[in-house]
Enzyme design. Structure first.
Site, mmCIF file in Angstrom:
data_model
loop_
_atom_site.group_PDB
_atom_site.id
_atom_site.type_symbol
_atom_site.label_atom_id
_atom_site.label_comp_id
_atom_site.label_asym_id
_atom_site.label_seq_id
_atom_site.Cartn_x
_atom_site.Cartn_y
_atom_site.Cartn_z
ATOM 1 N N SER A 10 36.259 41.641 41.350
ATOM 2 C CA SER A 10 35.835 41.891 39.970
ATOM 3 C C SER A 10 34.323 41.725 39.851
ATOM 4 O O SER A 10 33.786 40.635 40.070
ATOM 5 C CB SER A 10 36.535 40.917 39.025
ATOM 6 O OG SER A 10 35.912 41.008 37.762
ATOM 7 N N HIS A 35 36.395 46.393 40.827
ATOM 8 C CA HIS A 35 37.069 46.225 39.531
ATOM 9 C C HIS A 35 36.000 46.025 38.460
ATOM 10 O O HIS A 35 35.174 45.113 38.548
ATOM 11 C CB HIS A 35 38.004 45.010 39.616
ATOM 12 C CG HIS A 35 38.843 44.776 38.398
ATOM 13 N ND1 HIS A 35 39.983 45.501 38.124
ATOM 14 C CD2 HIS A 35 38.707 43.891 37.384
ATOM 15 C CE1 HIS A 35 40.522 45.057 36.993
ATOM 16 N NE2 HIS A 35 39.755 44.083 36.510
ATOM 17 N N ASP A 37 35.258 45.320 34.575
ATOM 18 C CA ASP A 37 35.859 44.805 33.352
ATOM 19 C C ASP A 37 35.069 45.249 32.128
ATOM 20 O O ASP A 37 34.007 44.699 31.821
ATOM 21 C CB ASP A 37 35.932 43.270 33.417
ATOM 22 C CG ASP A 37 37.018 42.795 34.367
ATOM 23 O OD1 ASP A 37 38.183 43.191 34.177
ATOM 24 O OD2 ASP A 37 36.705 42.043 35.305
ATOM 25 N N MET A 39 34.694 45.311 28.260
ATOM 26 C CA MET A 39 35.152 44.522 27.103
ATOM 27 C C MET A 39 34.331 44.913 25.887
ATOM 28 O O MET A 39 33.137 45.203 26.013
ATOM 29 C CB MET A 39 34.973 43.026 27.364
ATOM 30 C CG MET A 39 35.679 42.528 28.613
ATOM 31 S SD MET A 39 35.541 40.738 28.768
ATOM 32 C CE MET A 39 36.168 40.493 30.436
ATOM 33 N N HIS A 68 38.992 48.400 33.985
ATOM 34 C CA HIS A 68 39.969 47.646 33.199
ATOM 35 C C HIS A 68 39.451 47.583 31.771
ATOM 36 O O HIS A 68 38.469 46.893 31.493
ATOM 37 C CB HIS A 68 40.118 46.249 33.830
ATOM 38 C CG HIS A 68 41.026 45.339 33.090
ATOM 39 N ND1 HIS A 68 41.094 43.989 33.367
ATOM 40 C CD2 HIS A 68 41.920 45.561 32.091
ATOM 41 C CE1 HIS A 68 41.986 43.423 32.559
ATOM 42 N NE2 HIS A 68 42.490 44.351 31.763
ATOM 43 N N MET A 70 39.424 46.454 28.367
ATOM 44 C CA MET A 70 39.816 45.448 27.369
ATOM 45 C C MET A 70 39.129 45.787 26.058
ATOM 46 O O MET A 70 38.208 45.112 25.606
ATOM 47 C CB MET A 70 39.438 44.060 27.896
ATOM 48 C CG MET A 70 40.366 43.616 29.027
ATOM 49 S SD MET A 70 39.695 42.269 29.989
ATOM 50 C CE MET A 70 38.701 43.193 31.146
ATOM 51 N N MET A 143 48.417 40.904 33.855
ATOM 52 C CA MET A 143 47.389 39.870 33.670
ATOM 53 C C MET A 143 47.971 38.506 34.029
ATOM 54 O O MET A 143 49.044 38.136 33.551
ATOM 55 C CB MET A 143 46.905 39.827 32.207
ATOM 56 C CG MET A 143 46.024 40.987 31.757
ATOM 57 S SD MET A 143 44.535 41.263 32.750
ATOM 58 C CE MET A 143 43.643 39.706 32.591
ATOM 59 N N GLY A 148 39.505 38.309 29.111
ATOM 60 C CA GLY A 148 38.265 37.988 28.404
ATOM 61 C C GLY A 148 37.215 37.333 29.279
ATOM 62 O O GLY A 148 36.031 37.587 29.109
ATOM 63 N N GLY A 150 36.187 35.523 33.341
ATOM 64 C CA GLY A 150 36.493 35.205 34.731
ATOM 65 C C GLY A 150 36.629 33.696 34.886
ATOM 66 O O GLY A 150 36.351 32.934 33.951
ATOM 67 N N GLY A 151 37.093 33.282 36.038
ATOM 68 C CA GLY A 151 37.110 31.859 36.373
ATOM 69 C C GLY A 151 38.207 31.039 35.709
ATOM 70 O O GLY A 151 38.123 29.816 35.669
ATOM 71 N N ASP A 177 45.627 40.298 38.102
ATOM 72 C CA ASP A 177 44.233 40.063 37.715
ATOM 73 C C ASP A 177 44.111 38.736 36.981
ATOM 74 O O ASP A 177 44.685 38.569 35.900
ATOM 75 C CB ASP A 177 43.783 41.231 36.809
ATOM 76 C CG ASP A 177 42.323 41.127 36.389
ATOM 77 O OD1 ASP A 177 41.616 40.230 36.888
ATOM 78 O OD2 ASP A 177 41.901 41.955 35.552
ATOM 79 N N GLY A 178 43.341 37.838 37.581
ATOM 80 C CA GLY A 178 43.023 36.574 36.927
ATOM 81 C C GLY A 178 43.385 35.363 37.769
ATOM 82 O O GLY A 178 44.564 35.112 38.020
ATOM 83 N N GLY A 179 42.352 34.666 38.235
ATOM 84 C CA GLY A 179 42.571 33.406 38.947
ATOM 85 C C GLY A 179 43.137 33.550 40.350
ATOM 86 O O GLY A 179 43.604 32.574 40.935
ATOM 87 N N GLY A 199 37.729 37.736 41.272
ATOM 88 C CA GLY A 199 36.323 37.609 40.884
ATOM 89 C C GLY A 199 35.699 36.389 41.509
ATOM 90 O O GLY A 199 35.040 36.466 42.557
ATOM 91 N N SER A 200 35.935 35.225 40.903
ATOM 92 C CA SER A 200 35.264 34.003 41.365
ATOM 93 C C SER A 200 35.586 33.666 42.810
ATOM 94 O O SER A 200 34.710 33.198 43.534
ATOM 95 C CB SER A 200 35.610 32.805 40.486
ATOM 96 O OG SER A 200 36.407 33.152 39.415
HETATM 97 C C1 DX5 Z 1 39.490 38.756 32.936
HETATM 98 C C2 DX5 Z 1 39.181 39.927 33.824
HETATM 99 C C3 DX5 Z 1 39.277 39.654 35.271
HETATM 100 C C4 DX5 Z 1 38.344 38.574 35.781
HETATM 101 C C5 DX5 Z 1 38.891 38.047 37.055
HETATM 102 O O1 DX5 Z 1 39.552 39.206 31.634
HETATM 103 O O2 DX5 Z 1 40.086 40.984 33.546
HETATM 104 O O3 DX5 Z 1 39.117 40.848 36.016
HETATM 105 O O4 DX5 Z 1 37.052 39.029 36.002
HETATM 106 O O5 DX5 Z 1 38.078 37.009 37.503
HETATM 107 P P1 DX5 Z 1 38.666 35.737 38.239
HETATM 108 O O6 DX5 Z 1 39.216 36.205 39.539
HETATM 109 O O7 DX5 Z 1 37.505 34.841 38.379
HETATM 110 O O8 DX5 Z 1 39.751 35.158 37.371
HETATM 111 ZN ZN ZN Z 2 40.067 42.723 34.910
#
Ligand code: DX5
Ligand code: ZN
Length: 222
Positions: A10, A35, A37, A39, A68, A70, A143, A148, A150-151, A177-179, A199-200
């Site tokens: 991400s 990826h 994001d 928003m 993605h 959002m 999800m 919204g 990352g991390g 996607d997420g964590g 992402g992180s």
């Molecule tokens: C959250 C995003 C994710 C996010 C993932 O709203 O859709 O793509 O960047 O980041 P990590 O892997 O750090 O949760």
């Molecule tokens: Zn995403």
């Protein structure tokens, strides 16, 4: 498994001031997709990137840009994103209960691959009609955090949705996607996810290539 792994770091965790070099660094580390994001500060309480940034990045890479969306009104973004060079356009089912057929058609006619995402609180059955439509989505994004930011912490209870989807659709691209990271990838892969957003865990690693390869081998083994 009959589906291909796609590891999608991400870019939300990248240095936005150096997007092109960050993209090259992560692609050289083995990433399959980037990826992106998008928003709007309305569907989610954060504002990130949009078509102009995707257009700029497209000039520096031919990579698959997995967008993605959002945003509250995804239909408004189809033409700009298509022109900017987006590859995938994944909208949220929560925003598109009445117009998903039109959206899918528009996304395809702008040369992008349609996908649908669902929030942790949204029941999995809401995406079935979109996968089983005459003109279907080609990916479902489950999800594993509230969208919204990352991390955040991965929600293991979302794996039930992935399992149900994989049983019902053996060849569908299922993205999580997420964590996600080395500590929970086996859980997601064995549930049936093959497209992995991270992402992180990738950008925060001293050796992103090692993390990417670990994510891929977990999906391959599942
Ligand atoms: C959250 C995003 C994710 C996010 C993932 O709203 O859709 O793509 O960047 O980041 P990590 O892997 O750090 O949760
Ligand atoms: Zn995403």
């Amino acid at each position: 498994m009959g589906v291909t792994p796609n590891i999608a770091p991400s870019m939300l965790s990248a240095d936005f001031a150096n997007l092109s070099s960050e993209a090259h660094r992560i692609l050289n580390s083995g990433a399959d997709w980037l990826h992106m994001d998008v928003m709007d500060g309305h569907f989610v309480p954060n504002l990130t990137i949009g078509a102009p940034v995707i257009e700029s990045l497209r000039k520096h890479t031919t990579a698959y840009l997995d967008c993605h969306m959002m945003v509250t009104n995804p239909l408004d973004y189809v033409e700009p994103l298509g022109k900017a060079g987006a590859s995938g356009f994944t909208f949220h089912v929560e925003t598109s209960k009445d117009n998903w057929q039109e959206l899918i058609q528009m996304i395809k006619s702008h040369g992008m691959r349609p996908g649908v995402a669902l929030n942790p609180g949204t029941p999995i059955g809401e995406v079935y009609p979109l996968v089983e439509a005459e003109r279907p989505v080609e990916m479902v994004l489950v999800m594993t955090v509230e969208p919204g930011f990352g991390g955040q912490k991965f929600m293991p209870e979302m794996m039930d949705k992935v399992r149900i989807l994989r049983k019902r659709y053996p060849l569908l691209d299922i993205e999580v996607d997420g964590g996600l990271g080395p500590s929970n990838i086996d859980m997601a892969a064995s549930a049936g996810a093959n497209c992995i957003v991270a992402g992180s865990s990738v950008f925060g690693a001293s050796e992103p290539a090692e993390v990417i390869s670990l994510l891929r081998s977990s999906v391959q083994k599942a």
